[in-house]
Design a protein around this motif. Structure first.
Motif, PDB file in Angstrom:
ATOM      1  N   GLY A   1       0.814  -1.212   0.000  1.00 63.87           N
ATOM      2  CA  GLY A   1       0.000   0.000   0.000  1.00 63.87           C
ATOM      3  C   GLY A   1       0.844   1.256   0.000  1.00 63.87           C
ATOM      4  O   GLY A   1       0.532   2.245  -0.679  1.00 63.87           O
ATOM      5  N   GLY A   2       1.928   1.246   0.795  1.00 64.28           N
ATOM      6  CA  GLY A   2       2.804   2.408   0.866  1.00 64.28           C
ATOM      7  C   GLY A   2       3.508   2.701  -0.443  1.00 64.28           C
ATOM      8  O   GLY A   2       3.658   3.869  -0.838  1.00 64.28           O
ATOM      9  N   ILE A   3       3.945   1.652  -1.141  1.00 64.47           N
ATOM     10  CA  ILE A   3       4.629   1.848  -2.424  1.00 64.47           C
ATOM     11  C   ILE A   3       3.668   2.450  -3.448  1.00 64.47           C
ATOM     12  O   ILE A   3       4.026   3.383  -4.182  1.00 64.47           O
ATOM     13  CB  ILE A   3       5.190   0.507  -2.936  1.00 64.47           C
ATOM     14  N   VAL A   4       2.442   1.916  -3.503  1.00 62.75           N
ATOM     15  CA  VAL A   4       1.449   2.452  -4.445  1.00 62.75           C
ATOM     16  C   VAL A   4       1.191   3.932  -4.162  1.00 62.75           C
ATOM     17  O   VAL A   4       1.176   4.769  -5.077  1.00 62.75           O
ATOM     18  CB  VAL A   4       0.134   1.649  -4.360  1.00 62.75           C
ATOM     19  N   MET A   5       0.994   4.274  -2.886  1.00 59.52           N
ATOM     20  CA  MET A   5       0.694   5.657  -2.532  1.00 59.52           C
ATOM     21  C   MET A   5       1.904   6.573  -2.741  1.00 59.52           C
ATOM     22  O   MET A   5       1.751   7.750  -3.085  1.00 59.52           O
ATOM     23  CB  MET A   5       0.236   5.713  -1.067  1.00 59.52           C
ATOM     24  N   SER A   6       3.107   6.024  -2.562  1.00 63.17           N
ATOM     25  CA  SER A   6       4.317   6.831  -2.698  1.00 63.17           C
ATOM     26  C   SER A   6       4.582   7.242  -4.137  1.00 63.17           C
ATOM     27  O   SER A   6       5.340   8.184  -4.387  1.00 63.17           O
ATOM     28  CB  SER A   6       5.529   6.053  -2.160  1.00 63.17           C
ATOM     29  N   ILE A   7       3.984   6.546  -5.086  1.00 59.13           N
ATOM     30  CA  ILE A   7       4.123   6.945  -6.489  1.00 59.13           C
ATOM     31  C   ILE A   7       3.545   8.343  -6.695  1.00 59.13           C
ATOM     32  O   ILE A   7       4.066   9.151  -7.469  1.00 59.13           O
ATOM     33  CB  ILE A   7       3.411   5.929  -7.409  1.00 59.13           C
ATOM     34  N   PHE A   8       2.466   8.642  -5.965  1.00 58.65           N
ATOM     35  CA  PHE A   8       1.791   9.931  -6.108  1.00 58.65           C
ATOM     36  C   PHE A   8       2.191  10.921  -5.007  1.00 58.65           C
ATOM     37  O   PHE A   8       2.212  12.126  -5.234  1.00 58.65           O
ATOM     38  CB  PHE A   8       0.270   9.717  -6.065  1.00 58.65           C
ATOM     39  N   PHE A   9       2.510  10.386  -3.821  1.00 61.82           N
ATOM     40  CA  PHE A   9       2.885  11.249  -2.696  1.00 61.82           C
ATOM     41  C   PHE A   9       4.145  10.691  -2.026  1.00 61.82           C
ATOM     42  O   PHE A   9       4.059  10.063  -0.967  1.00 61.82           O
ATOM     43  CB  PHE A   9       1.749  11.325  -1.668  1.00 61.82           C
ATOM     44  N   PRO A  10       5.313  10.892  -2.635  1.00 56.99           N
ATOM     45  CA  PRO A  10       6.541  10.343  -2.045  1.00 56.99           C
ATOM     46  C   PRO A  10       6.826  10.965  -0.672  1.00 56.99           C
ATOM     47  O   PRO A  10       6.955  12.186  -0.567  1.00 56.99           O
ATOM     48  CB  PRO A  10       7.627  10.725  -3.060  1.00 56.99           C
ATOM     49  N   PRO A  11       6.878  10.147   0.393  1.00 53.79           N
ATOM     50  CA  PRO A  11       7.073  10.696   1.742  1.00 53.79           C
ATOM     51  C   PRO A  11       8.438  11.332   1.948  1.00 53.79           C
ATOM     52  O   PRO A  11       8.626  12.088   2.904  1.00 53.79           O
ATOM     53  CB  PRO A  11       6.884   9.460   2.645  1.00 53.79           C
ATOM     54  N   TRP A  12       9.401  11.024   1.081  1.00 59.56           N
ATOM     55  CA  TRP A  12      10.729  11.630   1.198  1.00 59.56           C
ATOM     56  C   TRP A  12      10.799  12.997   0.517  1.00 59.56           C
ATOM     57  O   TRP A  12      11.840  13.638   0.530  1.00 59.56           O
ATOM     58  CB  TRP A  12      11.779  10.706   0.578  1.00 59.56           C
ATOM     59  N   ALA A  13       9.698  13.427  -0.061  1.00 59.72           N
ATOM     60  CA  ALA A  13       9.700  14.718  -0.769  1.00 59.72           C
ATOM     61  C   ALA A  13       8.524  15.586  -0.323  1.00 59.72           C
ATOM     62  O   ALA A  13       7.901  16.262  -1.140  1.00 59.72           O
ATOM     63  CB  ALA A  13       9.665  14.485  -2.275  1.00 59.72           C
ATOM     64  N   ILE A  14       8.199  15.529   0.974  1.00 65.48           N
ATOM     65  CA  ILE A  14       7.133  16.381   1.508  1.00 65.48           C
ATOM     66  C   ILE A  14       7.670  17.808   1.629  1.00 65.48           C
ATOM     67  O   ILE A  14       8.566  18.077   2.423  1.00 65.48           O
ATOM     68  CB  ILE A  14       6.660  15.872   2.889  1.00 65.48           C
ATOM     69  N   GLU A  15       7.124  18.726   0.845  1.00 58.49           N
ATOM     70  CA  GLU A  15       7.672  20.072   0.777  1.00 58.49           C
ATOM     71  C   GLU A  15       6.817  21.111   1.488  1.00 58.49           C
ATOM     72  O   GLU A  15       7.336  22.027   2.133  1.00 58.49           O
ATOM     73  CB  GLU A  15       7.854  20.480  -0.693  1.00 58.49           C
ATOM     74  N   GLU A  16       5.494  20.993   1.380  1.00 58.05           N
ATOM     75  CA  GLU A  16       4.632  22.042   1.906  1.00 58.05           C
ATOM     76  C   GLU A  16       4.370  21.901   3.403  1.00 58.05           C
ATOM     77  O   GLU A  16       3.898  22.836   4.034  1.00 58.05           O
ATOM     78  CB  GLU A  16       3.295  22.040   1.151  1.00 58.05           C
ATOM     79  N   ALA A  17       4.658  20.765   3.975  1.00 59.97           N
ATOM     80  CA  ALA A  17       4.391  20.543   5.395  1.00 59.97           C
ATOM     81  C   ALA A  17       5.348  21.357   6.265  1.00 59.97           C
ATOM     82  O   ALA A  17       6.500  21.592   5.899  1.00 59.97           O
ATOM     83  CB  ALA A  17       4.521  19.063   5.730  1.00 59.97           C
ATOM     84  N   ASN A  18       4.840  21.792   7.406  1.00 58.78           N
ATOM     85  CA  ASN A  18       5.635  22.565   8.357  1.00 58.78           C
ATOM     86  C   ASN A  18       6.215  21.611   9.400  1.00 58.78           C
ATOM     87  O   ASN A  18       5.544  21.219  10.345  1.00 58.78           O
ATOM     88  CB  ASN A  18       4.756  23.627   9.029  1.00 58.78           C
ATOM     89  N   TRP A  19       7.489  21.236   9.184  1.00 53.44           N
ATOM     90  CA  TRP A  19       8.121  20.284  10.100  1.00 53.44           C
ATOM     91  C   TRP A  19       8.614  20.999  11.355  1.00 53.44           C
ATOM     92  O   TRP A  19       9.411  21.932  11.291  1.00 53.44           O
ATOM     93  CB  TRP A  19       9.310  19.599   9.429  1.00 53.44           C
ATOM     94  N   THR A  20       8.099  20.582  12.493  1.00 55.54           N
ATOM     95  CA  THR A  20       8.572  21.051  13.792  1.00 55.54           C
ATOM     96  C   THR A  20       8.819  19.815  14.655  1.00 55.54           C
ATOM     97  O   THR A  20       8.507  18.690  14.255  1.00 55.54           O
ATOM     98  CB  THR A  20       7.531  21.954  14.476  1.00 55.54           C
ATOM     99  N   THR A  21       9.358  20.032  15.831  1.00 52.49           N
ATOM    100  CA  THR A  21       9.567  18.891  16.737  1.00 52.49           C
ATOM    101  C   THR A  21       8.241  18.217  17.068  1.00 52.49           C
ATOM    102  O   THR A  21       8.133  16.980  17.069  1.00 52.49           O
ATOM    103  CB  THR A  21      10.239  19.359  18.043  1.00 52.49           C
ATOM    104  N   LEU A  22       7.203  19.030  17.303  1.00 48.70           N
ATOM    105  CA  LEU A  22       5.902  18.476  17.650  1.00 48.70           C
ATOM    106  C   LEU A  22       5.277  17.724  16.479  1.00 48.70           C
ATOM    107  O   LEU A  22       4.737  16.622  16.657  1.00 48.70           O
ATOM    108  CB  LEU A  22       4.963  19.595  18.106  1.00 48.70           C
ATOM    109  N   SER A  23       5.354  18.308  15.278  1.00 48.66           N
ATOM    110  CA  SER A  23       4.765  17.626  14.122  1.00 48.66           C
ATOM    111  C   SER A  23       5.519  16.330  13.814  1.00 48.66           C
ATOM    112  O   SER A  23       4.914  15.331  13.404  1.00 48.66           O
ATOM    113  CB  SER A  23       4.761  18.542  12.896  1.00 48.66           C
ATOM    114  N   ALA A  24       6.831  16.312  14.023  1.00 44.87           N
ATOM    115  CA  ALA A  24       7.610  15.097  13.810  1.00 44.87           C
ATOM    116  C   ALA A  24       7.203  14.009  14.808  1.00 44.87           C
ATOM    117  O   ALA A  24       7.111  12.828  14.457  1.00 44.87           O
ATOM    118  CB  ALA A  24       9.106  15.393  13.940  1.00 44.87           C
ATOM    119  N   LEU A  25       6.946  14.418  16.055  1.00 48.20           N
ATOM    120  CA  LEU A  25       6.501  13.453  17.066  1.00 48.20           C
ATOM    121  C   LEU A  25       5.126  12.900  16.715  1.00 48.20           C
ATOM    122  O   LEU A  25       4.877  11.691  16.862  1.00 48.20           O
ATOM    123  CB  LEU A  25       6.470  14.124  18.446  1.00 48.20           C
ATOM    124  N   PHE A  26       4.224  13.765  16.256  1.00 48.33           N
ATOM    125  CA  PHE A  26       2.901  13.305  15.836  1.00 48.33           C
ATOM    126  C   PHE A  26       3.013  12.333  14.653  1.00 48.33           C
ATOM    127  O   PHE A  26       2.320  11.312  14.604  1.00 48.33           O
ATOM    128  CB  PHE A  26       2.014  14.491  15.445  1.00 48.33           C
TER     129      PHE A  26
END
Length: 268
Positions: free
Chosen positions: A177-202
């Motif tokens: 499931g992850g590979i199929v979804m990563s074709i459209f939304f690669p988790p290693w290329a999340i650009e618009e998300a606001n990464w903070t310590t709290l968001s990383a923990l979540f």
């Protein structure tokens, strides 16, 4: 609690639904398969090459993907509480399938238990405030679609669980499931998300606790109890969130939550 974490990430940290689904499935699946290969010293190829196993895991992975994607879309179009209420209908669809396959009449006991479980989840997630329920048509449809897919993912892996370890079934399915979804939304290329310590923990909480641990325990239970019973037991999840909120955060226990907790125990 996983749904709340997802809603926080979507509303306040700019995560897209696809980002969360791809990341949680691929991350949790990869961790499980690495555990099996490096720590348990099991040959993954030996299991996947058995007749019918690869097909079953592929199908299970697609069902898990559909369940998670539609669940997060239900949260996005409504809220975490509403999505949790709709998820409580999984026992309904599981029971309908069981009745259809076994050509039997519905039992009063299972209908009563399912009704009690749904009422309990409604009371716990809303705390008695029904104005908090966001019943948008789109959100309801996504939530019901998630329940149908969830019921199917409860039933489908029964055969393959008799052949190979549950960790490989869950890890393989999530990886698919992850590979199929990563074709459209690669988790290693999340650009618009606001990464903070709290968001990383979540994010880590969603991957490890909300996905890896919860799925592993849930699918393991399918080897010992029926899919309907397992789906009813999943209604304990809101109670866990309430207990943790009261114990760790000092949140007050409302009468509606108390009644809902009693109803969950009565249902199971």
């Amino acid at each position: 609690s996983m749904g709340v974490a997802a809603q926080v990430l979507m509303e306040y940290s700019g995560f897209a639904v696809g980002d969360l689904v791809a990341g949680r499935l691929l991350g949790a699946g990869a961790l499980l398969l690495m555990f099996e290969h490096f720590f348990m010293r099991r040959s993954l190829l030996k299991y996947f090459s058995q007749p019918g196993v690869a097909k079953d895991i592929l199908l299970y992975g697609v069902l898990v993907l559909l369940t998670q994607l539609t669940f997060f879309l239900a949260i996005q179009c409504s809220n975490a509480g509403t999505a949790a209420i709709l998820a409580a209908t999984i026992p309904v669809f599981t029971t309908i399938w069981d009745i259809f396959v076994k050509h039997r009449a519905p039992q009063i006991r299972e209908m009563a238990c399912t009704a009690l479980a749904i009422i309990a989840v409604v009371l716990i997630t809303t705390k008695g405030d029904f104005d908090s329920v966001s019943l948008s048509l789109t959100g309801v449809l996504w939530g019901l679609a998630s329940s149908v897919a969830g019921a199917a993912s409860n039933i489908q892996p029964n055969a393959v669980l008799k052949k190979i370890p549950v960790t490989i079934v869950v890890g393989g399915g999530m990886t698919v499931g992850g590979i199929v979804m990563s074709i459209f939304f690669p988790p290693w290329a999340i650009e618009e998300a606001n990464w903070t310590t709290l968001s990383a923990l979540f994010y880590a909480y969603i991957v490890v606790v909300g996905t890896l641990v919860s799925f592993l325990l849930y699918v393991s239970s399918l080897k010992m109890i029926s899919a309907t019973s397992a789906s009813l037991l999943s209604c304990f999840e809101p109670i866990t969130a309430v207990v943790l909120s009261v114990a760790l955060l000092g949140a007050p226990l409302t009468p509606a939550e108390g009644v809902g907790g009693v109803l969950v125990f009565a249902a199971v």
